[in-house]
Design a protein around this motif. Sequence first.
Motif, mmCIF file in Angstrom:
data_model
loop_
_atom_site.group_PDB
_atom_site.id
_atom_site.type_symbol
_atom_site.label_atom_id
_atom_site.label_comp_id
_atom_site.label_asym_id
_atom_site.label_seq_id
_atom_site.Cartn_x
_atom_site.Cartn_y
_atom_site.Cartn_z
ATOM 1 N N PHE A 1 0.979 -1.175 -0.103
ATOM 2 C CA PHE A 1 0.154 0.344 -0.005
ATOM 3 C C PHE A 1 0.796 1.506 -0.468
ATOM 4 C CE2 PHE A 1 -2.619 -3.572 1.572
ATOM 5 C CZ PHE A 1 -3.885 -2.703 1.469
ATOM 6 N N ARG B 1 -3.209 5.322 0.305
ATOM 7 C CA ARG B 1 -3.952 4.326 0.387
ATOM 8 C C ARG B 1 -4.178 2.769 1.949
ATOM 9 N NH1 ARG B 1 -4.317 1.686 -5.727
ATOM 10 N NH2 ARG B 1 -5.019 3.731 -6.575
ATOM 11 N N TRP B 2 -3.663 3.385 3.054
ATOM 12 C CA TRP B 2 -3.380 2.368 3.848
ATOM 13 C C TRP B 2 -3.866 3.805 5.549
ATOM 14 C CZ3 TRP B 2 -2.679 -1.931 5.322
ATOM 15 C CH2 TRP B 2 -2.341 -2.207 6.528
ATOM 16 N N GLY C 1 -6.339 -1.260 4.874
ATOM 17 C CA GLY C 1 -6.180 -0.500 3.620
ATOM 18 C C GLY C 1 -7.444 -1.573 2.504
ATOM 19 N N ALA D 1 -8.328 -3.889 -0.541
ATOM 20 C CA ALA D 1 -7.272 -4.792 -1.561
ATOM 21 C C ALA D 1 -8.270 -5.701 -2.032
ATOM 22 C CB ALA D 1 -6.513 -4.995 -1.015
ATOM 23 N N ALA E 1 -3.336 -3.329 -4.084
ATOM 24 C CA ALA E 1 -3.792 -2.466 -3.345
ATOM 25 C C ALA E 1 -4.548 -1.487 -4.404
ATOM 26 C CB ALA E 1 -2.903 -1.174 -2.534
#
Length: 125
Positions: free
Chosen positions: A72, A76-77, A87, A89, A110
């Motif tokens: 990630f 995106r985390w 995140g 995924a 991700a």
Amino acid sequence: MISTGRRRQARRVALALLGSALVVSAAVAGPVRRCGWFQNPTPGNAWLVDRDGEWVVGLQGGHQAEGDWPVFSQARWVRTNGHYGHGCACLTVRVDAAARTVLRIDAATARPLSACRRDPRLPRE
């Protein structure tokens, strides 16, 4: 020469073994693509929560799925415990459906957090 009774017994045993093999093969499914929240709250602990529920990916000191976890970017985390967190995924996995456990990750990607946030089939963060 085998008696009729022994033949019947042999058939029953063969059918029972075949049935057991089918149950075992049905329990291990895959590869399937599952998308949802990838959660990694502490070292060695991870699971994927998708529209069907929670799938164990790894437990510290216990089960660890083969294959690579998704990577990630910071965008995106969501950090919740140091650098641990969650995140969004998609994972292509082989699972033990009865145990709700991921056995192997064949691919992991991700996704933007918004993809999981918009999905009404997923739990809120």
